[in-house]
Design a protein around this motif. Structure first.
Motif, short mmCIF file in Angstrom:
data_model
loop_
_atom_site.label_atom_id
_atom_site.label_comp_id
_atom_site.label_asym_id
_atom_site.label_seq_id
_atom_site.Cartn_x
_atom_site.Cartn_y
_atom_site.Cartn_z
N LEU A 1 -65.06 18.10 7.92
CA LEU A 1 -64.02 18.79 8.71
C LEU A 1 -63.49 20.00 7.97
O LEU A 1 -62.78 20.82 8.54
N LEU A 2 -63.86 20.13 6.70
CA LEU A 2 -63.43 21.30 5.94
C LEU A 2 -64.18 22.54 6.41
O LEU A 2 -63.94 23.65 5.94
N GLY A 3 -65.13 22.34 7.29
CA GLY A 3 -65.85 23.48 7.84
C GLY A 3 -67.00 23.94 6.97
O GLY A 3 -67.47 25.06 7.08
N GLU A 4 -67.43 23.10 6.05
CA GLU A 4 -68.54 23.50 5.18
C GLU A 4 -69.21 22.25 4.63
O GLU A 4 -68.68 21.15 4.77
N PHE B 1 -58.91 12.50 3.19
CA PHE B 1 -59.72 12.05 4.32
C PHE B 1 -60.57 13.19 4.86
O PHE B 1 -60.10 14.33 4.94
N SER B 2 -61.80 12.88 5.21
CA SER B 2 -62.55 13.80 6.06
C SER B 2 -63.67 13.06 6.75
O SER B 2 -64.26 12.14 6.19
N LYS B 3 -63.95 13.50 7.99
CA LYS B 3 -65.18 13.05 8.62
C LYS B 3 -66.31 13.76 7.90
O LYS B 3 -66.11 14.86 7.36
N ASP C 1 -71.43 18.67 7.23
CA ASP C 1 -70.54 18.78 8.40
C ASP C 1 -69.18 18.13 8.19
O ASP C 1 -68.73 17.33 9.00
#
Lengths: 383, 422, 759
Positions: free
Chosen positions: C436-439, C413-415, C434
């Protein structure tokens, strides 16, 4: 514009984390409560939220390069407050373990230390080692002239030179294996881009700051959910430190005596001799610390975090080393010769085990964290 | 005794009222039971509905109009269903009807202002006091006064009380503290359970400061603050010092989606906060509002409302849960801490007031129906074909917005119709 | 009414505040009413008894009860077959004006005059069903045989009503039957559920109350509630039939709404007409029905709109519908080469361009994705599923399904904002900003599943092909939902007797569709029941009055047929209005629209209201007592004015209040009457209008506004200040604002000086 990277989850790494106590990692839904509850977490790119999703996605390389994994002291403030029942504290611990394993050299040792099924093998190695020393001592001329009724002299049982030579070899082994691991780790850490505007410190003052931090344990103090941990770790740490110093001094004493026979710095020392007091204090501190740890682990699973084989094996090993050590001393003073020699043998076995597996056991975290902390200070991540 | 084949509706909130009216206008006799002295339940305490930002009293008024002219609906307020026996098509229901302790023809508050005794105003979450003899709401249905017996008992021998009582008498209001509860039996064919929801107890939320800091309030309290007939006559001000608010933080999922409190999502809090943000913006053109959320759940056409609110650059939406609310001991400002997970930076925002978007707890969690019914692990009542004579409607079933509650309650009315086909 | 009794209540402090004898004189001397009584609290049992016996003894047919607001004690003051007029002396007189004051007394007397005048003029003979030459039919027509329609049909049948069920496809079941699995809707909300529709379909097929037409559509629906005739066309080549209309314009409107930040005035769908009598094919079936449930559901949005995500461009970018089909038919394979699928990226909340806002959320897409990820993992144990969401929407107890799904090691999952899907090395690459993994990341995958939005079929098609003068389609909002007021009047459309249910109303999951089917059916049943008793449906439920048309004077101007918000009135070929009694909602908007004043209700007509205006005693200009007429919407504004009094807020006592059924029923002639009678100002108070309208009759207050604009022009031409007329919208909660509004207007009027037409 950040550059885009291809993402390929490493399923094995995820499994690894899960099997090593990070079983809850998938529960995280990225609300970031943990990052806020953590007292040690910096404001810019705080942990452990991002570590959680990296672990979920099995992004090994991100985690290996990430000093934050080591800034965590597993006080579990995060785990206790997690709305999803995920335990970031445990997950990060599992991640640290996987990293130690990843850098371990030779690999198979790292694997064996981590897994219960290899316990017998792991134990036999030091046993053989000690037996070898004993046999060596007995072979040459004045070996085994021990008098079960006379004064108990361990040096007559196993020659100090043997022990020292063994110790030197072991140390070399450790330095090479542990060293390479740490070196590779340091290189990975430095791949990290520095946080923007962060003002780090020079390497030297970085080291100094870190040492101070270790001596004061001030980071541990911040823990809320699990404050007992602070004391436990403090005792163990100082106990170990004292013993380490004591042993070194003894070692040096022996070497000096070999060089200049007129100054006799040979053990045994009198009970009131500073060295002895030093060592005994250390032993007691260690014992207290260990008892605290065990108590905490057993009574307070929720806040203390999930204890794994990796934790227990190390705790118990350290415990037996301490106990056998103390017993050896007592028995010797009670001059029960035979028993004393046996206990001494046992003690040696466990001590060797402790040293031999230093780079792979939980013990290893000591220098990995040390480096990470230094890096954090140098990079200005956490001062 | 109501005739067989009539319908019992328990709970006089918007769901219960709807079921009662829809069933009655489709030709059934209905018994409506409400434990409060007025109908309207939760919506009667609200300022506006999203997304139209229209007053609930508008919808209530038209429903009350339908009620007034419908002889087929029997309404019991201050009442509780005590026992139910029998089976689908033929239930015996005993209802305890508590007295109002005041017999009032005039629905006037004129003399009540003189009442010497005051009690906490539960309707305003005890933010203010109210007369012991009162009309529960401006547009209350029934338009009847109610007296707080315990409060009046304390002073009933005093002169001022007797003076007051006789004054009321003149105005056609008879206070009778010796009145006693009645037990009534009704015979019905079907039961609709619409006892609605309770706001989650925010004092349980350890780190969010409710009950500890005065200016940390909940979303239901905010509705009262914004309401014309609320404790501040609609002025949104800081409870601690009554000052205007310049910065407000909304804390989403305060308890909801949290294993330690409510594991489920309460469905409506996101939209409620977006709505309440508009309340503040209407009163304070310069106010800054921060809404901290995990996921902004504006389902269906409500997305349009979400977009509308987002366009206001004074309303800042931040993805990241607020884990901690603390108070600056000097300035008394509140500090909300979270991580903006979009930027990966911690935020420690100083605000004048914090609104906790607390969730929905089904009333049946603490007060299950006195009849065999099926519930989920959270206490929500489930529609169970095996127990076909009783039907949940509205928020006892799952968290719902008003529109959904109405449609659900209407559906329940058909189920009741089917149970009672002659 | 012939014989009127007047009952003046002196309770509530009215006795102290007003000169009751003077009031009595108004009734007895001025109006010569045969009976006028006064006492405290006419609501008391004995008093009501007294009234009852008066009715019998004196043979009264009308009562005027002067005391509390009509909103109070309505139940007490209702007598079988007797006309009751309530005169508000409390809330709108003594509570908001000083006691014993001359102006207060004048106000009270005028109120009584208006009451008596109205009672005299009013009559209320229930017009139908007696006047109907045919019987009301109670059969329920259900259009659409999906989960919603099936439930509706079953529900109606179980409640004892005959049902006609029409489904355009060969088989019943709709989308629900095409699903491979459902996500859980009941405790513990964690495991997938199998489709359970088959048993429901069987039950409907075997129910002899239900008549089923599959492979058929409504060719034409004519008539009115209780009297609808549905012409049902089996099979046939529909696209070429004139009745199956596609609203290109409407689509364009939606598209533009999607595109713009602020949605521009969206074009009206083209006026469409139901097929003429002669067009009806011989093989069409005719069914007489009472009311209809519109449950024709949804279609997936067009993936070709999502070109930048590879929609309709790459074989391996499929819709969640295709995914469901694939799963139902067995293995999940790559469309391009039929290879085993090892990774799937699921995309939600899709818009044609990342910059655009989502105009509406289809509610279920995130849950559907969770479901599909789950069965993908069941079917392909080695496959990875990536779920890229904007806001993961698992409301209520669905949260637990999300939670359970998270536990799967191979669901990620990620936004993130997905801004592109490209083909690369025989696979696909999904580009995400953008996360949520920050990259910003790229994900290699075998397949991409697009969570397509759900579009109501009413956006494309008129479906029912109504034989209504205004349009063959049920009016819809800009999303294509056939709406009235979706919060307070769910299911209601702007066509009486036609109720929408399920995904045609708004996107919803199958469990909600089931409830919806039942709810809409209840409304349909309610409609046939009330109609059969000659009563109106909500919001004026129970009202038995009905507008009469004095056709001799009709000039075929079409105003009534155009302005009725419910399209009740048809036209014959000569453009004469053809009222459909049972379609009427009794709002009186037609009355207000008719320039010839030929439309009237028994108790609400040009004459009745006119008589009230004339009844008011307007002082001549030398007395410096201006008079202001307040035409007020009885649904919201009137209760608000009561509340003003309830809170003892004072306002100008020159104001005389006349309640309107809806401000839309406001007729210009009343303004003229008022001016002629020397009124100095006219104030109109109605509900909010516009997108978030609160008018119970959709556009009443809007129409009133338009009409007043017209009259202001005329006033200017007559050299009369148009400021003498003001239109304001208030909500029921604005009671605290009303006094200021009124006082401010009164001052204005005073400035303007007396109405020159004063005699």
């Amino acid at each position: 514009m950040k550059q885009e990277n291809y993402i390929e989850p490493d399923s094995k790494f995820i499994k690894n984390i899960i099997n090593r106590g990070g079983g809850t990692l998938k529960k995280c839904f990225q609300c970031a409560t943990c990052s806020v509850m953590c007292k040690l977490s910096p404001d810019y790119k705080p942990f452990p939220r991002k570590e959680m999703i990296w672990s979920q996605w099995g992004l090994k390389d991100r985690l290996i390069q990430d000093p934050d994994v080591w800034l965590c002291h597993q006080c579990n403030d995060c785990s206790v407050n997690c709305p999803r029942g995920a335990a970031p504290g445990d997950v990060l611990d599992a991640v640290r373990r996987s990293i130690i394993e990843y850098f371990s050299l030779p690999k198979f040792l790292g694997k064996m230390v981590g897994e219960p099924k290899f316990l017998p093998v792991i134990l036999t190695i030091p046993v053989l080692l000690v037996l070898l020393l004993i046999s060596l001592s007995s072979q040459n001329g004045h070996g085994f002239n021990i008098d079960l009724n006379g004064e108990i002299l361990f040096r007559n049982f196993i020659l100090y030179n043997c022990i020292d030579i063994a110790a030197v070899i072991l140390t070399l082994f450790i330095v090479i294996c542990y060293g390479t691991g740490l070196f590779r780790f340091w290189k990975e850490l430095n791949k990290n881009p520095l946080p923007p505007g962060a003002t780090g410190v020079g390497i030297v003052s970085g080291v100094i700051k870190t040492v101070v931090e270790l001596l004061t344990h001030n980071k541990f103090k911040e823990c809320e959910a699990n404050s007992l941990r602070y004391w436990a770790h403090l005792f163990i740490w100082y106990g170990f430190l004292l013993l380490f110093v004591a042993t070194t001094i003894v070692f040096l004493g022996i070497q000096l005596t070999h060089l200049k026979h007129d100054l006799n710095l040979m053990p045994p020392w009198g009970i009131i001799s500073p060295i002895k007091i030093f060592g005994n204090l250390g032993a007691i501190a260690l014992l207290v610390g260990l008892i605290l740890v065990i108590y905490n682990r057993l009574t307070n699973e929720e806040n203390a975090g999930k204890a794994t084989y990796f934790d227990w094996s190390f705790i118990i090993l350290l415990l037996v080393v301490t106990i056998t050590g103390i017993l050896t001393e007592i028995i010797r003073m009670a001059s029960l010769a035979l028993l004393a020699y046996i206990m001494y043998t046992l003690h040696l076995v466990f001590v060797f085990a402790l040293l031999l597996y230093m780079p792979y056991s939980k013990f290893a975290h000591f220098l990995y964290r040390f480096l990470a902390l230094v890096h954090a200070k140098v990079s200005g991540r956490s001062i | 005794m109501s005739e067989k084949g009539s319908v019992l509706v328990v709970g006089g909130g918007i769901s219960g009222i709807t079921t009662a009216l829809e069933a009655a206008e489709a030709g059934r006799k209905v018994v409506l039971v409400e434990k409060e002295p007025y109908l309207g339940g939760r919506v009667a305490r609200m300022n506006k509905y999203f997304p139209k930002l229209c007053p609930p009293t508008c919808g209530l008024e038209i429903n009350f109009k339908r009620l007034r002219q419908n002889p087929d609906i029997k309404v019991y307020t201050l009442s509780q269903v005590e026992n139910i026996s029998g089976e689908k098509g033929n239930y015996k229901v005993t209802i305890k009807v508590n007295p109002r302790y005041v017999d009032d023809r005039s629905a006037t508050t004129q003399c009540v202002e003189e009442c010497p005794s005051e009690i906490d105003n539960e309707l305003n979450y005890n933010m203010d006091k109210i007369k012991a003899v009162r009309l529960p709401l401006d547009m209350a249905y029934p338009m009847k006064l109610v007296a707080d017996r315990d409060a009046l008992e304390k002073i009933k021998d005093s002169d001022e009380y007797n003076k007051f009582a006789s004054e009321c008498e003149k105005k056609g209001i008879k206070i009778n503290l010796d009145d006693v509860p009645k037990t009534i039996e009704e015979n019905v064919g079907s039961i609709v359970w619409a006892t609605g929801w309770q706001p989650y107890d925010a004092t349980k939320l350890d780190n969010l400061g409710f009950g500890k800091y005065k200016d940390v309030i909940t979303n239901v309290i905010m509705e009262r603050l914004a309401s014309q007939n609320g404790p501040t006559n609609g002025q949104i001000t800081r409870p601690s010092d009554g000052k205007k608010v310049e910065t407000v933080a909304f804390v989403q999922c305060a308890g909801s989606r949290d294993e330690n409190y409510l594991p489920y999502c309460s469905g409506i809090c996101c939209l409620a906060s977006l709505k309440q943000a508009t309340y503040i913006r209407d009163q304070y053109p310069d106010a800054k509002i921060y809404i901290f959320y995990i996921d902004l759940r504006s389902h269906g056409r409500f997305e349009e409302f979400y977009n509308r609110v987002q366009k206001d650059e004074n309303i800042i939406l931040i993805k990241g849960k607020i884990a901690k609310v603390t108070e600056d001991p000097q300035t008394k400002d509140l500090i909300v801490e979270g991580e903006n997970t979009d930027t990966g930076e911690k935020v420690g925002t100083k605000v004048d007031m914090v609104v906790l978007a607390t969730g929905i707890v089904p009333s049946t969690k603490d007060e299950p129906a006195p009849i065999d019914a099926t519930y989920d692990e959270f206490g929500f009542m489930l529609e169970d074909p095996a127990k076909s004579g009783i039907h949940p409607a509205g928020c006892v079933k799952k968290p719902m917005d008003v529109g959904s509650s109405l449609s659900d309650a209407t559906a329940a009315a058909l189920k009741a119709l089917i149970d009672t086909v002659k | 009414m012939e014989k009127i009794g007047v009952y003046i209540d002196t309770g509530y402090g009215i006795g102290e505040a007003l000169d009751i004898d003077a009031l009595k004189d108004v009734a007895v001397k001025e109006y010569k009413v045969p009976l006028c009584k006064t006492r405290d609290y006419w609501c008391d049992e004995d008093a009501v008894g007294e009234i009852k016996s008066d009715i019998e003894k004196e043979g009264l047919d009308g009562l005027v009860i002067a005391g509390t607001s009509p909103r109070v004690h309505r139940d007490i003051f209702s007598f079988e077959g007797i006309y009751v007029e309530r005169v508000n002396l409390r809330e709108q007189v003594i509570w908001c004006h000083p006691a014993g004051d001359e102006d207060t007394q004048m106000l009270a007397e005028d109120n009584l005059r208006m009451g008596i005048a109205r009672a005299k003029k009013s009559s209320f003979k229930p017009l139908f069903p007696e006047t109907l030459d045919e019987d009301i039919d109670k059969t329920i027509l259900v259009v659409g045989g999906g989960i919603t329609g099936i439930t509706a049909a079953q529900g109606a049948a179980d409640a004892g009503y005959k049902v006609v069920l029409v489904e355009k496809e060969k088989e019943l079941g709709g989308w629900a039957a095409k699903m491979y699995k459902y996500y859980p809707v009941t405790s513990p909300y964690t495991e997938l559920e199998g489709p359970d529709i088959e048993s429901k379909i069987e039950a409907v097929k075997n129910n002899d109350r239900i008549k089923i037409y599959t492979g058929s559509r409504i060719f034409k629906l004519q008539g009115a509630p209780g009297l609808f005739d549905a012409y049902i066309m089996p099979d046939g080549d529909w696209e070429n039939k004139p009745s199956y209309l596609v609203y290109e314009a409407k689509k364009a409107a939606l598209a533009s709404a999607e595109g713009k930040e602020d949605k521009k005035e969206e074009e009206k769908p083209p006026e469409t007409e139901a097929p003429k009598e002669e067009e009806i094919p011989a093989d069409a079936f005719k069914e007489r029905v009472g009311a209809a449930v519109l449950a024709t559901g949804w279609r997936p949005d067009d993936p070709n709109k999502l070109e930048f995500l590879g929609g309709g461009k790459f074989k391996d970018v499929i819709t969640n519908i295709q995914m469901e089909e694939m799963a139902k038919n067995g293995a999940i394979k790559r469309p391009s080469d039929g290879k085993e699928v090892n990774s799937v990226v699921f995309l939600q909340s899709l818009r044609e361009n990342e910059e655009n806002p989502l105009i509406y959320c289809s509610s279920v897409c995130d849950m559907v994705t969770l479901k599909q990820a789950r069965y993908l993992r069941e079917k392909n144990p080695d496959a990875k599923a990536y779920i890229l969401y904007k806001n993961l929407r698992a409301p209520g107890q669905f949260e637990l399904f999300y939670k359970k799904t998270q536990e799967d090691e191979n669901i990620f999952f990620s936004k993130g904002n997905v801004y592109g899907v490209e083909e690369e090395g025989g696979g696909l690459v999904v580009k995400v900003k953008d996360s949520l993994l920050g990259e910003d990341i790229k994900i290699k995958t075998d397949m991409v599943v697009l969570g397509m939005g759900m579009v109501p079929v009413t956006l494309d098609s008129s479906v029912l092909n109504l034989d209504y003068r205004q349009n063959a389609a049920v009016p819809t909002n800009k999303f294509g939902y056939p709406d009235s007021h979706f919060v307070c009047f769910p299911y209601e459309t702007q066509r009486t007797g036609i109720y929408s249910a399920g995904c045609i109303r708004q996107a919803m999951d199958h469990a909600s569709c089931i409830e919806d089917g039942l709810g809409a059916t209840l409304k349909a049943i309610q409609c046939v029941e009330l109609t059969s008793q000659g009563k109106a449906v909500s919001p004026r439920a129970g009202d038995t009055t009905y507008p009469e048309f004095f056709m001799q004077r009709c000039t075929q101007c079409k105003r009534c047929t155009e302005e009725c918000p419910f399209g009740a009135i048809n036209e014959d070929e000569k453009a004469n209005p053809l009222p459909n009694q049972t379609r009427c909602r009794r709002c009186g908007i037609c009355l207000g629209a008719c320039p010839e004043r030929i439309i009237s209700f028994g108790d609400y007509s040009i004459e009745v209201i006119g008589s009230m205006i004339k009844a008011i005693n307007v002082p001549d200009e030398f007395e410096e007592k201006p008079r202001i007429l307040l035409f007020i919407c009885e649904n919201d504004a009137y209760p608000a004015l009561d509340m003003t009094g309830f809170h003892r807020m004072q306002y100008n006592a020159w104001i005389r209040v006349i309640p309107m059924r809806c401000l839309g029923s406001m007729h210009l002639v009343w303004i003229a009457d008022a001016l002629a009678n020397g009124f100095d100002g006219m104030f109109l108070m109605g509900c909010e209008k516009g997108d978030d309208y609160q008018c119970h009759f959709v556009k009443g207050s809007e129409l009133a506004g338009i009409r007043m604009e017209k009259i202001k022009e005329t006033l200017d031409r007559l050299m009369l200040e148009s400021e003498r007329i003001r239109v304001e919208t208030v909500s029921i909660a604005d009671y605290n604002k009303i006094p200021e509004m009124l006082d401010e207007f009164a001052e204005k009027i005073e400035e303007l000086g007396p109405n020159p037409y004063k005699v």
